[in-house]
Design an enzyme around this catalytic site. Sequence first.
Site, PDB file in Angstrom:
ATOM      1  CG  HIS A   1      -0.367 -28.477  -7.479  1.00 22.60           C
ATOM      2  ND1 HIS A   1      -2.156 -29.344  -7.439  1.00 22.60           N
ATOM      3  CD2 HIS A   1      -0.336 -28.832  -8.285  1.00 22.60           C
ATOM      4  CE1 HIS A   1      -1.736 -29.998  -9.426  1.00 22.60           C
ATOM      5  NE2 HIS A   1      -0.700 -30.024  -9.554  1.00 22.60           N
TER       6      HIS A   1
ATOM      7  CG  HIS B   1       0.293 -32.551  -6.382  1.00 25.11           C
ATOM      8  ND1 HIS B   1       0.787 -31.995  -6.237  1.00 25.11           N
ATOM      9  CD2 HIS B   1       0.474 -33.839  -7.740  1.00 25.11           C
ATOM     10  CE1 HIS B   1       1.493 -31.261  -7.575  1.00 25.11           C
ATOM     11  NE2 HIS B   1       1.281 -32.758  -7.876  1.00 25.11           N
TER      12      HIS B   1
ATOM     13  CB  CYS C   1       5.859 -28.608 -25.617  1.00 28.24           C
ATOM     14  SG  CYS C   1       5.714 -27.602 -23.611  1.00 28.24           S
TER      15      CYS C   1
ATOM     16  CB  CYS D   1       3.830 -31.095 -22.692  1.00 29.37           C
ATOM     17  SG  CYS D   1       2.600 -29.558 -23.035  1.00 29.37           S
TER      18      CYS D   1
ATOM     19  CB  CYS E   1       2.521 -26.007 -26.051  1.00 32.64           C
ATOM     20  SG  CYS E   1       1.539 -26.725 -24.032  1.00 32.64           S
TER      21      CYS E   1
ATOM     22  CG  HIS F   1       3.770 -25.689 -20.277  1.00 35.22           C
ATOM     23  ND1 HIS F   1       3.244 -27.082 -20.738  1.00 35.22           N
ATOM     24  CD2 HIS F   1       4.802 -25.311 -19.191  1.00 35.22           C
ATOM     25  CE1 HIS F   1       3.440 -27.201 -19.938  1.00 35.22           C
ATOM     26  NE2 HIS F   1       3.957 -26.879 -19.100  1.00 35.22           N
TER      27      HIS F   1
ATOM     28  CE  LYS G   1      -5.948 -26.757 -17.637  1.00 33.57           C
ATOM     29  NZ  LYS G   1      -4.699 -26.597 -18.570  1.00 33.57           N
TER      30      LYS G   1
ATOM     31  CE  LYS H   1       5.088 -22.954 -12.301  1.00 30.94           C
ATOM     32  NZ  LYS H   1       6.251 -23.581 -12.267  1.00 30.94           N
TER      33      LYS H   1
HETATM   34 ZN   LIG Z   1       3.458 -27.589 -23.100  1.00 28.85          ZN
END
Ligand SMILES: [Zn+2]
Length: 479
Positions: free
Chosen positions: A19, A22, A133, A136, A150, A153, A303, A306
């Site tokens: 994305h 990077h 998690c 993560c 989390c 996520h 932020k 995805k």
């Molecule tokens: Zn997570």
Amino acid sequence: MPKPFYITTPIYYINDVPHIGHAYTSIAVDMIARFHKIAGREVFFLTGTDEHGNKVAEVAAASGMSEIDYCDKIVVSFQNVLKKLDIENDYFIRTTSERHKKAVWKILDAMRLAKTDDGQDVVYSADYEGLYCTGCEKFITEKELVDGLCPDHKVKPEALKEKNYFFRLSAFLPKIKALIESNELLILPEERKREVLGLINQDIPDFSLSRERVKWGVPLSFDKEQVAYVWVDALSNYISAIGYGDDEATFNKWWTDGEVVHLMAKDILKFHTLFWPAMLLAAGVKLPKTMFIHGFFTVDGEKMSKTLGNTIDPNAIVEQFGIDGARYLLLTQFPFGIDGDVQAKRFVTKYNSDLANDLGNLVSRVAKMMIVNFDGKIPKPSSSTKEITEIMERTEPLPNTIYAHIKHFRLSKAIDEAIDLIRFTNKYFNDKAPWKLVKEGKLEEAGGILYACAEVIRIVSIVLFPIMPNKMREIRNVF
Ligand SMILES: [Zn+2]
């Protein structure tokens, strides 16, 4: 002779396609590397991919592939984005490569033999218990949870207990603190240095070097039930890529005798500024000179994630604005280093104002007048007017000023200086109106003004080359 210059991006985790984040880091490092090359330094620019861990294993399983087949497939999209953005890296390291494994074993062996100042083993085995998690790929603390989930996520972490090998971090923190305070290990920007020193003053627990539950990784040479955990695996890429473990001469050139710079975003600050130096100290390897930590960015105020669906595909920006346009627009959205917002709608206005109107216009008007009035040649410099001296005085110091910005990671400032000069020169061109002088038969005077403008363009085509190599090459070809 300045030392060889070794600069790295972090390795990118390949659980998903690349994305804009990077792309941003890679373009920044590419710009710095190219500038040092132009300045005559030997440069080695490293990037690559982090290919181990549960997340990769999960995505691979979900697509019905073996882990390595999945990695072999997805790594291509990372390498293609680099090509598409004209990133000139000297090497691409994959953590699944044989040479990387060898380096991980070597640094682990060195750390296992190491003792702390008070005679304890640096590496020890113990039970690890925590909330994990999978998204993560890490244990997270109660404190980090939001409503028991989390925060990244939105899933409930699992309680896990397993045997790990640990690294005795606490034994190294006083030394690292002193190195950071004295700038022997230079953490930039200053704000990040303060953040790291703040972290040291809190109690940071020892960290795991290995995991039992993770299956997709580098198996430990001394305990086949364990694989190297993410930090030792991923961070070691910086030395495996240049021969730690298999090519001592190359390793010494870039690492031991070179100037080593790691560039990264702030989410991995702690691992780079504390874990990595501690591992190197334990293994008896020199520390990097500088770590530069750039900010995060939001996309249109949100932020990037995805789940929100607001990730920007770097390929799409290249489609719309070309390679150089994409590189330029990404790095000029906000000052390099701090947090900022990327707004796709600003791309068009910025592109039109800086590149089409300022730079493009100046180049085409100056070139056109030379073709029509000077037989397609650059006219002689005229010594008669003080206005030319004025623009030359402003232009000549520019390469040094900009190189100083680059050395201090002020990338957007460096670009701004060049664009400011272009703007100034456009105004100069309008004010002097050389086309009127031609009509009045004052060819020499008009030629002097065009010469001055061409000199500005020549200098700018060098200092902007690291960010827009293709456009600058075109401009140089025109002249
Ligand atoms: Zn997570």
